[in-house]
Motif scaffolding. Structure first.
Motif, PDB file in Angstrom:
ATOM      1  N   GLN A 276       0.599  -1.419   0.111  1.00 30.32           N
ATOM      2  CA  GLN A 276       0.271  -0.011  -0.113  1.00 30.32           C
ATOM      3  C   GLN A 276       0.797   1.639   0.098  1.00 30.32           C
ATOM      4  OE1 GLN A 276      -3.188   0.085  -0.420  1.00 30.32           O
ATOM      5  NE2 GLN A 276      -2.372   2.389  -0.985  1.00 30.32           N
ATOM      6  N   ILE A 277       1.680   1.248   0.641  1.00 33.60           N
ATOM      7  CA  ILE A 277       3.117   2.086   0.560  1.00 33.60           C
ATOM      8  C   ILE A 277       4.124   2.880  -0.453  1.00 33.60           C
ATOM      9  CG2 ILE A 277       4.856   3.419   2.224  1.00 33.60           C
ATOM     10  CD1 ILE A 277       3.824   1.707   4.033  1.00 33.60           C
ATOM     11  N   ILE A 278       3.955   1.492  -0.837  1.00 40.52           N
ATOM     12  CA  ILE A 278       4.731   1.189  -2.388  1.00 40.52           C
ATOM     13  C   ILE A 278       4.094   1.713  -3.414  1.00 40.52           C
ATOM     14  CG2 ILE A 278       5.452  -0.553  -4.333  1.00 40.52           C
ATOM     15  CD1 ILE A 278       6.540  -2.110  -2.052  1.00 40.52           C
ATOM     16  N   GLU A 279       2.128   2.044  -3.507  1.00 42.33           N
ATOM     17  CA  GLU A 279       1.755   2.531  -4.229  1.00 42.33           C
ATOM     18  C   GLU A 279       1.727   4.421  -3.901  1.00 42.33           C
ATOM     19  OE1 GLU A 279      -2.084   0.242  -4.463  1.00 42.33           O
ATOM     20  OE2 GLU A 279      -3.045   2.119  -5.631  1.00 42.33           O
ATOM     21  N   ASP A 280       1.022   4.363  -3.029  1.00 39.47           N
ATOM     22  CA  ASP A 280       1.556   5.672  -2.315  1.00 39.47           C
ATOM     23  C   ASP A 280       2.689   6.343  -3.313  1.00 39.47           C
ATOM     24  OD1 ASP A 280      -0.847   5.374  -1.025  1.00 39.47           O
ATOM     25  OD2 ASP A 280       0.349   5.554   0.336  1.00 39.47           O
ATOM     26  N   VAL A 281       3.791   6.008  -2.700  1.00 36.14           N
ATOM     27  CA  VAL A 281       4.650   6.418  -3.449  1.00 36.14           C
ATOM     28  C   VAL A 281       4.717   6.717  -4.776  1.00 36.14           C
ATOM     29  CG1 VAL A 281       7.424   5.801  -3.705  1.00 36.14           C
ATOM     30  CG2 VAL A 281       7.061   5.539  -1.405  1.00 36.14           C
ATOM     31  N   TYR A 282       4.150   4.978  -5.697  1.00 34.29           N
ATOM     32  CA  TYR A 282       4.496   5.408  -7.135  1.00 34.29           C
ATOM     33  C   TYR A 282       3.126   6.300  -8.044  1.00 34.29           C
ATOM     34  CZ  TYR A 282       1.604   4.071 -11.862  1.00 34.29           C
ATOM     35  OH  TYR A 282       1.127   4.151 -12.619  1.00 34.29           O
ATOM     36  N   ARG A 283       2.196   6.481  -7.398  1.00 35.61           N
ATOM     37  CA  ARG A 283       1.380   8.002  -6.998  1.00 35.61           C
ATOM     38  C   ARG A 283       2.158   9.387  -6.943  1.00 35.61           C
ATOM     39  NH1 ARG A 283      -2.794   5.470  -4.459  1.00 35.61           N
ATOM     40  NH2 ARG A 283      -4.540   4.320  -5.603  1.00 35.61           N
ATOM     41  N   LYS A 284       3.298   9.533  -6.133  1.00 32.75           N
ATOM     42  CA  LYS A 284       3.582  10.585  -5.627  1.00 32.75           C
ATOM     43  C   LYS A 284       4.989  10.906  -7.340  1.00 32.75           C
ATOM     44  CE  LYS A 284       2.636  11.420  -0.873  1.00 32.75           C
ATOM     45  NZ  LYS A 284       3.149  10.671   0.093  1.00 32.75           N
ATOM     46  N   LEU A 285       5.353   9.141  -7.281  1.00 35.37           N
ATOM     47  CA  LEU A 285       6.184   9.790  -8.144  1.00 35.37           C
ATOM     48  C   LEU A 285       5.925   9.987  -9.884  1.00 35.37           C
ATOM     49  CD1 LEU A 285       8.905   6.610  -7.259  1.00 35.37           C
ATOM     50  CD2 LEU A 285       9.320   9.648  -6.916  1.00 35.37           C
ATOM     51  N   ARG A 286       4.519   9.151 -10.376  1.00 34.94           N
ATOM     52  CA  ARG A 286       4.603   9.408 -11.332  1.00 34.94           C
ATOM     53  C   ARG A 286       3.458  10.749 -11.774  1.00 34.94           C
ATOM     54  NH1 ARG A 286       1.556   8.504 -15.353  1.00 34.94           N
ATOM     55  NH2 ARG A 286       1.262   6.372 -17.115  1.00 34.94           N
ATOM     56  N   PRO A 287       4.334  11.558 -12.397  1.00 36.43           N
ATOM     57  CA  PRO A 287       3.324  12.383 -13.425  1.00 36.43           C
ATOM     58  C   PRO A 287       2.487  11.983 -13.512  1.00 36.43           C
ATOM     59  CG  PRO A 287       4.659  12.276 -14.916  1.00 36.43           C
ATOM     60  CD  PRO A 287       5.396  10.767 -13.920  1.00 36.43           C
ATOM     61  N   SER A 288       1.434  14.204 -13.414  1.00 32.80           N
ATOM     62  CA  SER A 288      -0.188  13.341 -13.710  1.00 32.80           C
ATOM     63  C   SER A 288      -0.179  12.804 -14.805  1.00 32.80           C
ATOM     64  CB  SER A 288      -0.374  15.485 -14.083  1.00 32.80           C
ATOM     65  OG  SER A 288      -2.022  15.253 -14.379  1.00 32.80           O
ATOM     66  N   PRO A 289      -1.480  12.436 -15.303  1.00 31.76           N
ATOM     67  CA  PRO A 289      -1.539  12.133 -16.722  1.00 31.76           C
ATOM     68  C   PRO A 289      -1.470  12.427 -17.663  1.00 31.76           C
ATOM     69  CG  PRO A 289      -3.260  10.730 -15.374  1.00 31.76           C
ATOM     70  CD  PRO A 289      -2.107  11.319 -14.359  1.00 31.76           C
ATOM     71  N   ALA A 290      -2.485  13.966 -17.279  1.00 34.64           N
ATOM     72  CA  ALA A 290      -2.631  14.625 -18.555  1.00 34.64           C
ATOM     73  C   ALA A 290      -1.515  14.913 -19.825  1.00 34.64           C
ATOM     74  CB  ALA A 290      -2.448  16.330 -17.460  1.00 34.64           C
ATOM     75  N   PRO A 291      -2.051  15.398 -20.572  1.00 32.28           N
ATOM     76  CA  PRO A 291      -0.958  15.605 -21.507  1.00 32.28           C
ATOM     77  C   PRO A 291      -0.051  16.440 -21.788  1.00 32.28           C
ATOM     78  CG  PRO A 291      -2.887  14.472 -22.873  1.00 32.28           C
ATOM     79  CD  PRO A 291      -3.265  15.078 -21.185  1.00 32.28           C
ATOM     80  N   ALA A 292       0.902  17.286 -21.583  1.00 28.11           N
ATOM     81  CA  ALA A 292       1.829  18.552 -20.864  1.00 28.11           C
ATOM     82  C   ALA A 292       2.836  18.302 -22.411  1.00 28.11           C
ATOM     83  CB  ALA A 292       2.848  18.193 -19.769  1.00 28.11           C
TER      84      ALA A 292
END
Lengths: 385, 177
Positions: A276-292
């Motif tokens: 669960q904590i790894i999932e939290d880390v993943y969310r914080k590391l992964r950039p927003s999926p919105a195209p930039a």
């Protein structure tokens, strides 16, 4: 393992590789021992010895190597299959992903779970390899050439029982001709990948156990590097049973011994509740999926435009572009008449173009929208009249 | 019966070796015995320092086991025993890295006496003898070769320990016909 099977596989171990293994694992060869055998002892034991034949031609060669394996099983407390794999493949690091739990006691698991385990293992190695080349928080496509080449040369080993284990042999030097790139670093690319993988996992688990997982996303440049992709790969291996755990371990190639050092463990254990904590880390590391918006540089590949309402050519243009992480991509865009005209000029003169736009990832060809600041790099040669 | 008489003799020979080896402090492992005779019947695993002059403290000795209820002929302090040629050639090899021994269990003619049990004792009658066939001459026979086992080579706990101490010093035991 049955003696028959052990001896059959032991016969394939070369004497040189067996001796190399011994030296890499802290055994010292005793000099002046005659009789076609190399005798190894350990400084920390008065009795332990390994007797390794110098030649593989003796009628009892397989039995003697089987004896060596038996001794190593007792000393290293590892299954014979693991040790044999290490002896048979001295120039590879072997990474083992082991799912331990009630569901895998007999050495099997659900097909879907097994496929996820394999995929997670593959992606964790790929993520580490990409991070060796480019240590960023997130690799959008994990398509770095060096990393893919390494994955292409990895071998999946026979399942080792006593749990469900995925064992992957990772060659130290996946592509010899590219080795020059890393020679100055003295550590081959394969080892840099497995080393980073094990260091990253160790850092991740240490941070979780210290209730300091936030430090990973707060300090993404800290070493060893942890990417969202690595976390994502681990999440793929998350066991369904709360009492299960995933153990990831490394057996280092005996041709390139790995010295014990702080910050790396040979074995990392991931408990179910840590995912669960790894999932939290993943969310914080992964950039927003919105195209930039980002910058693209490359060549015009094909021009498929057609006349617009004003009679000027415009429309679909395909590019071969360099994107983030120096990744080569093929993408298409619908250009307005002015930009299309520049694209025609650049295509005719084989010039590089650059522009800003928003990339939309597709399955085969990607699309770029909101193209702006379309420019041809360098002068267009004038056609002699 | 599940086991033939030959199988029973083979199992008793392994049991004899296992018992003597265990009492001597050595591990005895059943080998990968095949119907075609490839491989060894048992391995003795030794992990001990016998003396200051011992080079080896952790080694293996391969054992070829045989058992017979026929009474062997004895001459000049040696029993004559007919050994399959395949076994003979394997055991006389000088290329093997580990020592190899032939151990023959001599059983009473009457199978009822092979193993006798009471509340006081379990008796395996008669005993086994060992011989090293290393460097034995090439045989000109087609199927079997008679080998000669010294009657002094009874396989007792003490003799086995003495034998292993000699191997730990890397003594090479040649066959003496």
């Amino acid at each position: 393992m049955k003696p028959d099977n052990l001896e059959r596989l032991a016969a394939a171990v070369s004497p040189q590789d067996a001796r190399q293994y011994a030296l890499a694992h802290g055994w010292q060869r005793v000099s002046a021992v005659n009789g076609g055998v190399a005798l190894f002892t350990r400084a920390d034991s008065d009795l332990d010895q390994l007797l390794i034949p110098l030649q593989a031609t003796g009628p009892d060669y397989a039995r003697r190597i089987a004896d060596v394996v038996d001794n190593l099983v007792a000393l290293e407390k590892r299954p014979a299959e693991e040790i044999l794999n290490d002896l048979l493949m001295p120039d590879v690091d072997i990474i083992r992903y082991r799912l331990v739990g009630a569901d895998t006691e007999k050495g099997d698991m659900s097909l879907v779970g097994g496929i996820r385990m394999l995929d997670g293992a593959r992606r964790s190695l790929l993520a580490a390899a990409c991070s060796v080349v480019s240590p960023v928080r997130y690799h959008p496509r994990m398509s770095r050439t060096e990393a893919l080449e390494l994955l292409d040369t990895c071998r999946l080993l026979q399942t080792e029982r006593d749990s469900f284990t995925v064992a992957i042999a990772c060659p130290l030097r996946p592509v010899e001709q590219r080795q020059a790139l890393f020679d100055e670093l003295a550590v081959p690319f394969g080892r840099r990948t497995t080393d980073l993988l094990m260091r990253s996992l160790y850092r991740l688990v240490q941070a979780i156990e210290a209730d300091d997982a936030a430090s990973i996303s707060d300090s993404p440049t800290a070493q060893p590097h942890i990417s969202a992709n690595l976390c994502d790969a681990l999440l793929e291996m998350k066991p369904s049973d709360r009492k299960s755990q995933v153990i990831i371990s490394a057996s280092w190639a005996s041709t390139h011994p790995q010295r014990a050092s702080p910050g790396i463990a040979q074995k990392v254990l991931l408990q179910h509740d840590q995912f669960q904590i790894i999932e939290d880390v993943y969310r914080k590391l992964r950039p927003s999926p919105a195209p930039a918006e980002s910058l693209f540089v490359g060549y015009v590949d094909t021009l498929n435009g057609s006349p617009g309402p004003d009679g000027r050519m415009q429309g679909e243009t395909r590019f071969v572009l360099v994107h983030e992480e120096e990744e080569i991509i093929r993408a298409r865009s619908d250009l307005g008449p002015d930009d299309y005209q520049k694209a025609v000029q650049a295509h005719g003169a084989a010039r590089i173009v650059k522009f800003n736009g928003i990339l939309h990832i597709g399955r085969r060809v990607h699309q770029i929208t909101k193209v702006q600041q379309f420019e041809i790099l360098g002068p267009i040669p004038t056609t002699p009249s | 019966m599940l086991l033939s008489e030959n199988n029973i003799k083979a199992e008793l020979s392994y049991a004899y070796l296992h018992a003597v080896a265990a009492r001597a402090g050595f591990a005895c492992q059943e080998g990968n015995r095949h119907e075609d005779g490839i491989g060894v019947d048992a391995k003795l695993r030794i992990k001990e320092r016998f003396g200051e002059d011992s080079t080896l403290t952790n080694f293996t000795v391969d054992i070829q086991l045989k058992a017979t209820a026929d009474q062997p002929t004895e001459a000049n302090g040696k029993y004559a025993y007919s050994l399959r040629l395949k076994n003979y050639n394997d055991l006389r090899s000088v290329e093997c890295q580990a020592p190899q021994l032939l151990v023959v269990l001599l059983l009473p003619t009457n199978s009822a006496h092979w193993l006798v049990h009471s509340t006081e004792r379990l008796v395996c009658q008669r005993c086994a003898y060992w011989v090293s066939l290393r460097s034995a001459p090439q045989s000109t026979n087609d199927t079997a070769q008679t080998v000669y086992i010294p009657t002094d080579n009874a396989l007792s706990v003490e003799k086995l320990r003495d034998l292993m101490a000699r191997f730990s010093r890397r003594e090479v035991m040649q066959y003496e016909a």
